[in-house]
Design an enzyme around this catalytic site. Structure first.
Site, short mmCIF file in Angstrom:
data_model
loop_
_atom_site.label_atom_id
_atom_site.label_comp_id
_atom_site.label_asym_id
_atom_site.label_seq_id
_atom_site.Cartn_x
_atom_site.Cartn_y
_atom_site.Cartn_z
N HIS A 60 0.61 8.43 3.92
CA HIS A 60 0.91 8.46 2.50
C HIS A 60 -0.34 8.19 1.66
CE1 HIS A 60 5.33 7.41 3.63
NE2 HIS A 60 5.08 8.71 3.73
N GLU A 83 2.89 6.18 -2.93
CA GLU A 83 3.99 7.05 -3.35
C GLU A 83 4.19 7.02 -4.86
OE1 GLU A 83 5.86 9.22 -1.53
OE2 GLU A 83 4.46 8.81 0.08
N ILE A 111 0.83 -1.20 0.00
CA ILE A 111 0.00 0.00 0.00
C ILE A 111 0.86 1.25 0.00
CG2 ILE A 111 -1.65 1.26 1.46
CD1 ILE A 111 -2.60 -1.71 2.27
N ASP A 112 1.99 1.21 0.70
CA ASP A 112 2.86 2.37 0.81
C ASP A 112 3.48 2.71 -0.54
OD1 ASP A 112 3.82 4.37 2.42
OD2 ASP A 112 5.44 3.21 3.29
N ASP A 113 4.08 1.72 -1.20
CA ASP A 113 4.65 1.97 -2.52
C ASP A 113 3.59 2.47 -3.49
OD1 ASP A 113 7.61 0.97 -3.27
OD2 ASP A 113 6.89 -0.14 -1.54
#
Length: 686
Positions: free
Chosen positions: A501, A430, A425-427
């Site tokens: 993020h 971003e 989810i983070d990648d």
């Protein structure tokens, strides 16, 4: 330790601040921000410099040098990747694997030993991060690896290590994973290890301790280890390891069990029951479980031969499949071993360091954001090439996350080159933020990718309104209580940094008023610590969490005058170092006295500046001192030195030095200081 605050989070306003209020940095548009150029290109209007032009001019020059350096590091295919440095257990276990499989060679052994020796501390120990204390399991594994490389136990560096190990309780006090490695060679008894039966693969997802209750990294490791645990192999040992026991005749002294009424006591007794079952298993069930576990492993092998793009599951999967009869020339194992070789970084001195994983998607999206925020034109060929590469990396097939979200359409990005089973989810958030900064010629393709990604990330929201890294609602309290789970975090609960993020991404896409975004904002406000910061799960620590959350909240429309933002500003100001930078030691995960404290680093200084700039503090003394610190510590080639570890795999237990962090985050912070916030209304209107 930190400044005292009133501890309140403040009320969330019913709507985002007005788009005409430039201090909020909010945006309700889905248009791509128009990025001014760093050094040589004609740009859109940027905010006026501070009254004193000298620091501003120095920041401009530093930004230009850093941009040139970062652009020069881009690959021909469009991606960036810095080395990912962890600790010597990666290198030690690589040598142990080669010894177990009988494929060791002199060149690799010599190079690995050279690296391991270079990391030894003066007291004979090995730490898991620079400046950290000696760590028992890492020291044991490094010692054993050097014994395999031919180092004498009587050599001064080895004698110092073994004496320290004995003083700390010997092998018996080491983590389970270390003792598993020793059991593979008969240096430890299998019966003295926690039992992990392969029948675990059959537990349905609604039963506690099913494999999907574990975080994806633990799940991928546990499944092959159930095979290893069931078969209990022992390879001939070239030497004894009596010097690593406090009493070689009694290497595993008995310990009193925990009270039966406690959770620890319950799971200890469950482990004893599983040991009894192992002696008389249901043979057909055991055979079927081993077969199911092996199928599960093979089905999750990536195109490059690895598993999950990370080293530990690959190592244990290779061992497990080999024990089940897979020859080393079998395509599955041949590809797996080749993938591990690609994790090797050969240094100029001949040493060989093993990366736990590789971070090209993460590094590329962060580099794209940094360059755009530092003024590189949005249609610059380097940024367009980066977007082309990222678009090709988007994942369009389902993975393990579908167990809890079976109807959700894929659309995320993973961290690594190859890891289609486990996008994160983070990648994904971003990457979307990077894509929105670039004027790519194929807008239809970019917009479609962004829409798929946003839909997938929204679908991965947990019940509490926040987001974890790989799975939704991966919050079972039981996996961490198992005797086996002493190697770090084994579940994947929502965190403030990942949630921030995602919230920032949704706000940039014009979804700041979406009820799902508002729930994420409410969760973030409720998670603020009394000191004014936010805990950092994937970066060290409160400086990272705060540096992630403040820009997200402001972009989502929280006014910079909001009490939560003001408390965060006060806390960051209170922990600024005398040299103008910020630093936070990894010991902050265990000792509150270290929160916000540590030697200044380029990446952590940048995180603090990103928060302060988003909070409207551009002309403040704290920002001016922070920018001056980055300018003063920049090297001649335009980068920064950063030997300290500022990333985390598991807080405290597994620390990471991302070698590109020292570049991308200072470029981002300096770029925002020079050119303003990337999604502030005035930037979008320009």
């Amino acid at each position: 330790m930190t400044a005292t605050t009133d501890g309140s989070t403040g009320a969330l306003p019913p709507h985002a601040a007005s788009a005409n209020d430039s201090s909020t940095g909010s945006t309700g548009t889905t248009s791509t921000a128009s990025s001014p150029s760093a050094a040589s290109s004609t740009t859109a209007a940027s905010p006026p410099p501070p009254a004193d032009g000298t620091p501003f001019a120095a920041a401009e020059r530093a930004t230009a040098r850093a941009v040139d350096h970062l652009l020069a590091r881009q690959s021909a295919e469009g991606w960036w990747k810095g080395d990912l440095e962890t600790n010597v257990t990666m290198d030690a276990e690589d040598l142990l694997l080669r010894q177990f499989l009988g494929i060791q060679d002199e060149k690799t052994t010599r190079a690995a030993a050279l690296f391991i020796r270079s990391e030894q501390r003066p007291d004979g120990t090995w730490a898991t991060f620079l400046g950290g204390p000696g760590e028992l399991s890492a020291t044991i594994e490094a010692y054993v690896a050097l014994r395999l490389a031919g180092d004498s136990p009587d050599a001064p560096h080895m004698a110092a290590a073994s004496a320290w190990i004995r003083e700390r309780g010997g092998v018996a006090a080491a983590r389970v994973f270390t003792r598993i490695w020793l059991a593979l060679f008969g240096w430890w008894k299998w019966e003295d290890l926690p039992e992990m039966p392969p029948e675990l693969i059959f537990l349905p997802k609604w039963v506690p301790l099913n494999i999907y209750d574990f975080g994806c990294w633990a799940r991928q490791t546990i499944v092959p280890l159930t095979i290893v645990s069931a078969l209990r192999p022992v390879r001939p040992t070239p030497f004894p390891l009596d010097e690593l026991h406090t009493d070689p005749l009694r290497p595993d002294p008995p310990r009193p069990p925990a009270p039966a009424a406690s959770w620890d006591g319950f799971f200890q007794r469950l482990d004893k029951a599983l040991h009894r079952y192992r002696k008389f298993p249901l043979k057909r069930l055991r055979r079927n479980a081993l077969a199911a576990a092996s199928r599960w492993i093979v089905e999750r092998q990536e195109n490059d031969g690895c598993w999950g793009g990370i080293q530990p599951p690959a190592v244990y999967s290779i061992i497990a499949l080999h024990l089940l009869g897979y020859d080393l020339d079998h395509p599955v194992l041949r590809a797996g071993l080749a993938s591990l070789d690609r994790f090797a970084v050969w240094r100029e001195d001949g040493a060989r360091m093993i990366e736990a994983c590789q971070s090209p998607v993460w590094d590329t999206c962060l580099a794209t954001i940094a360059l755009a925020d530092a003024g590189v034109k949005p249609d610059d060929p380097a940024l367009v090439k980066a977007v082309d590469w990222m678009l090709d990396e988007q994942i369009h097939r389902p993975g393990d996350w579908t167990v809890r979200r079976p109807g959700l359409t894929p659309g995320g990005w993973a961290f690594e080159f190859h890891n289609d089973n486990y996008p994160d989810i983070d990648d994904t958030a971003e990457v979307v933020l990077a894509l929105k900064r670039v004027a790519h010629p194929d807008r239809v393709r970019v917009d479609a990718a962004v829409q798929r990604a946003a839909r997938w990330n929204l679908g991965m929201q947990s019940r509490n309104g926040a987001w974890g890294a790989f799975d939704a609602d991966n919050t079972s309290p039981f996996p961490n209580r198992l005797p086996f789970s002493d190697f770090g975090e084994v579940v994947d609960p929502p965190s403030a940094d990942v949630t921030a993020h995602v919230v920032e991404m949704l706000a940039v896409l014009g979804k700041q008023h979406d009820p799902r975004t508002r729930r994420g904002i409410e969760w973030l406000l409720a998670e603020q610590e009394e000191n004014g910061g936010w805990f950092g799960r994937w970066g060290v620590n409160y400086v990272y969490g705060t540096g992630s959350v403040v820009p997200a909240l402001v972009t989502a429309g929280i006014p910079v005058s909001h009490p939560a933002i003001r408390r965060a500003v006060r806390w960051l100001e209170s922990v600024q170092n005398a040299d103008g930078g910020w630093g936070e030691d990894l010991r902050s995960y265990r000792d509150d006295a270290w929160i916000g404290r540590g030697a200044s680093t380029a990446s952590q200084t940048a995180w603090a500046l990103m928060a302060l700039l988003a909070a409207g503090e551009r002309g403040s003394e704290a920002v001016e001192r922070g920018v001056a610190h980055l300018v003063a510590t920049q090297t001649e080639d335009g980068t920064w030195d950063e030997p300290y570890f500022t990333g985390t795999g598991f807080p405290w237990d597994f620390s990471i030095n991302y070698h590109l962090y020292r570049q991308v985050f200072p470029v981002t912070a300096l770029g925002r200081y020079v050119h303003g916030e990337p999604f502030a209304p005035e930037r979008l209107e320009a």
